[in-house]
Motif scaffolding. Structure first.
Motif, short mmCIF file in Angstrom:
data_model
loop_
_atom_site.label_atom_id
_atom_site.label_comp_id
_atom_site.label_asym_id
_atom_site.label_seq_id
_atom_site.Cartn_x
_atom_site.Cartn_y
_atom_site.Cartn_z
N UNK A 239 -8.34 34.06 -29.93
CA UNK A 239 -9.13 34.67 -30.99
C UNK A 239 -10.63 34.60 -30.77
N UNK A 240 -11.18 33.44 -30.34
CA UNK A 240 -12.64 33.40 -30.15
C UNK A 240 -13.14 34.37 -29.09
N UNK A 241 -12.28 34.66 -28.10
CA UNK A 241 -12.69 35.59 -27.04
C UNK A 241 -12.93 36.98 -27.62
N UNK A 242 -12.02 37.43 -28.49
CA UNK A 242 -12.10 38.78 -29.03
C UNK A 242 -13.17 38.91 -30.11
N UNK A 243 -13.58 37.82 -30.70
CA UNK A 243 -14.55 37.89 -31.79
C UNK A 243 -15.98 38.04 -31.31
N UNK A 244 -16.20 37.98 -30.00
CA UNK A 244 -17.56 38.03 -29.48
C UNK A 244 -18.00 39.47 -29.20
#
Length: 756
Positions: A247-252
């Motif tokens: 999830x953190x990867x896609x939120x950037x």
């Protein structure tokens, strides 16, 4: 000679094994492609093409095949005016193609910048040895470090698979350097790629370069998997990332996402890749620049990315360029002056500039200019080994002999200190005079001596041609009875001029052109006319093509649809005729491998044949039919065709509603004949298409046979990324009109479409 009855039975049997019906195979031989080679075309045939047939013939021979609307456009412009415009490609706006090619930054880079940004394994070794500094740019430095780490990880996995675990616990194994490797293929140490540990990983990974590398980097060809195959597939067993990790990867934002990916450890990149489906891969790279996308693709190793960009951009040009005659002639000369992509580590880096700087600018110019350009090109110098050739009595050879006399047990450089005759032989046999052109073995040796000293400067840093006097054989040479006085580099230019202006060369080149554009056995009258134009115009290719275009032999009814397409011509013409939208040509590159004509894949310097005998066989016909069905049914990753829209456009007097699934099958089939074939099919082909148009299993069966990788056949489970990262998503499952798609696939696989 085999009879058509034998052809039918044999093809039907093969098709049965390939899960395509016998009735369909009967349609394949409705026009006997398997017959013996045709007789020579009559020199003066009373039957001449007329009207639309002339336009269609010109489009089939002088382009990679017509697109929807091309026939009408050429008729409106006038055939003569269209041909002259094609002879002058600089007058044709190709901005739309240029916009597409912007997706391939590496393919447009000069070689020195390409090598600097995406170093090959030998360059990486030099960095490790301290001979070349690591890149100062943070992104490039991270790329280099990650590539070495990938080598280390892949090497450890191979060793683990090949040898039992010795002296280690159940959760680890020993690498060749004695370091511990986790049983899942990753490093036993923590996954973090701290800078302090990067160098150890790089050092451990250098051993993995040995399979594709030697001290001078030129002795071994690239291994078969150095270019093809998925560079990320080596991560089997590493597992996947959890939703919480993803999830953190896609939120950037895109730039932050890119930097985060570059900071990941290689094994975590593989875990990430294993966790994503096609839609997620597209989301992962959404908003990134083409440069950022290609950098990510290059992380496991630059060679594959660089080679693929050269191939994919070449296919895009063949498909979408409006400068079609230039594209066709570029293909002709790339084949005539063939180079092989797996020759060495340098070859993939040289392909794009070879096409861009050597072949294409000279494709419609003077033959002598093209000959000189190929002789000086890094791609040809490496492929035929002339960059290593040293004159037996040159200063460099003399110094080496003295060194050997003074230190008989001393270490000698692996690079050749002798004369290499590869280029001298192929220059006369394949590039100019041809077999039987009047040269002898003594001429081969003398020409080879003439070209000693023609070499490369800093090849692993993208250096270009340079003449080194100390490697050149001194003294006069006699070539074809003429004395070549000592003159260093000028000797080579004198020989190239002599060969380029030879009548034997004129006949050899014009015969090959006539075979490509007219007939497998062209009439001698046509070859003589073209040869005379060649000599009179000092080898001007435009003049030779004008002579061919205006000759009655070119328009003889006997040559209409008498040429069988090569796999490249077949694939590109099918894409153009179908108005296929190609978001990613990687699957098309793979298709050419299956069809037996991989781009830059001919190992021997003679290039691929233009004659049908090398391409027509029962297995080849089945593969072509399977390709057509996979492509037309929207099973080709990275592509899309809208048959309903294509059928509805320009259908005078017919409502588009007739051309949706369930409409009038006969009317639909006739419309497709006009779009794809440029005219009516034979009654046998038409009957076969209509009889099979209701079989919904044919496309699925073809997909299972035409395996593009990924286990699903037809690439169903394979992710083909924009730049190798994922499959282009489609807004609906399958083609808009399944019946039209099936009919189109059958027509594209028909004898009529196989011929041009």
């Amino acid at each position: 000679m085999r009879s058509s009855r034998f052809d039918f039975v044999h093809v039907a049997g093969v098709c049965g094994r390939a899960a395509v019906t016998a009735a369909l195979c009967a349609g394949l031989v409705g026009e006997p492609l398997l017959a013996a080679s045709p007789k020579p075309v009559p020199a003066a045939n009373a039957g001449q093409m007329q009207g639309r047939d002339r336009v269609l013939h010109a489009l089939n021979r002088l382009t990679f095949g017509p697109k929807p609307g091309d026939m009408a456009a050429v008729q409106a412009m006038g055939l003569e005016k269209w041909f002259e415009l094609q002879l002058n490609p600089g007058k044709i706006d190709d901005a739309a193609l240029d916009a597409r090619l912007a997706a391939y930054p590496a393919a447009s880079m000069p070689m020195d910048k390409l090598e600097a940004k995406y170093p090959n394994p030998q360059a990486l070794r030099q960095m490790m040895d301290g001979k070349v500094a690591l890149p100062s740019d943070p992104t490039q430095r991270a790329l280099v470090e990650d590539q070495i780490a990938f080598y280390s990880m892949q090497k450890a996995q191979k060793e683990k698979a090949a040898a039992p675990q010795v002296g280690a616990g159940a959760g680890s194994a020993l690498a060749s350097d004695g370091s511990m490797v986790a049983a899942n293929g990753g490093d036993a140490a923590a996954p973090a790629m701290a800078k302090g540990k990067r160098r150890q990983q790089m050092q451990a990974g250098m051993d993995a370069l040995a399979a594709a590398d030697v001290p001078d980097g030129m002795e071994k060809p690239l291994p078969a998997n150095a270019i093809s195959g998925d560079a990320m597939d080596s991560g089997e067993g590493l597992g996947k990332m959890s939703v919480a990790e993803l999830q953190p990867v896609f939120n950037q934002a895109p730039d932050q996402r890119f930097q985060g990916l570059m900071a990941m450890a290689p094994k975590d990149l593989v875990r990430l890749r294993n966790s994503l489906g096609p839609a997620q891969v597209e989301r992962l790279t959404a908003g990134m620049t083409p440069e950022q996308k290609e950098t990510l693709v290059a992380l496991p190793g630059s060679i594959r990315m660089v080679a693929l960009e050269s191939m994919e951009s070449r296919l895009d040009r063949d498909i979408y360029s409006d400068r079609q005659l230039e594209a066709v002639m570029t293909d002709f000369w790339l084949n005539h002056f063939n180079v092989y992509v797996r020759k060495s580590q340098l070859a993939p880096y040289q392909l794009a500039s070879y096409e861009r700087e050597t072949i294409r600018p000279n494709a419609l110019g003077k033959f002598e200019d093209l000959l000189v350009a190929t002789a000086e090109s890094p791609a040809m110098l490496v492929y035929l080994d002339n960059f290593r050739s040293v004159g037996p009595d040159s200063l460099a050879a003399t110094r080496l002999k003295r060194f050997q006399e003074m230190r008989p047990n001393g270490k000698i450089a692996k690079a050749s200190a002798g004369l290499n005759e590869n280029y001298g032989r192929e220059l006369m046999e394949l590039h100019t005079l041809g077999v039987g052109g009047g040269y002898t073995q003594a001429d081969v040796t003398m020409v080879s001596k003439v070209f000693t000293g023609w070499t490369l400067e800093k090849p692993y840093q993208g250096g270009g041609f340079v003449f080194e006097e100390k490697r050149h054989e001194p003294g006069p040479k006699t070539v074809l009875g003429k004395t070549i006085n000592e003159g260093g580099e000028k000797e080579g230019l004198e020989v190239l001029h002599m060969l380029a202006t030879s009548p034997a060369t004129a006949k050899f080149i014009c015969t090959k052109l006539a075979v490509r554009f007219v007939s497998d056995n062209p009439p001698s009258s046509l070859v003589d006319k073209m040869s005379a134009s060649f000599l009179k115009s000092d080898g001007d290719i435009k003049t030779v093509l004008r002579t061919m275009f205006h000759a009655p032999e070119f328009w003889s009814a006997d040559v209409y649809r008498a040429k069988v397409k090569t796999p490249l011509e077949f694939v590109v013409s099918a894409v153009r005729a179908s108005d296929l939208q190609v978001a990613n040509p990687q699957a098309l590159v793979k298709s050419l491998e299956i069809l037996g004509m991989p781009l830059y894949g001919m190992q021997t310097p003679n290039g691929y044949s233009w004659k049908k005998d090398d391409w027509v066989s029962t297995g080849a016909l089945v593969n072509r039919m399977n390709f057509s069905l996979v492509m037309s049914d929207d099973r080709m990753p990275g592509t899309r065709t809208e048959w309903s829209e294509l059928l509805g456009e320009g259908s005078a007097g017919v409502q588009p509603a007739e051309y949706v699934a369930g409409g009038d099958a006969a009317a639909k089939e006739r419309k497709l004949e006009g779009i794809l074939l440029g005219g009516p099919a034979s009654e046998k082909t038409r009957a076969t298409v209509l009889a099979q148009s209701g079989d919904g299993n044919i496309a699925a069966q073809a997909s299972a046979q035409f395996d593009l990788g990924g286990g699903g056949g037809g690439g169903a489970k394979k992710d083909y990324a924009g730049r190798g990262l994922g499959r282009v998503q489609k807004d609906q499952a399958g083609p808009g009109d399944a019946q039209a798609a099936l009919m189109a696939g059958l027509l594209l696989g028909s004898p009529e479409f196989q011929k041009r």
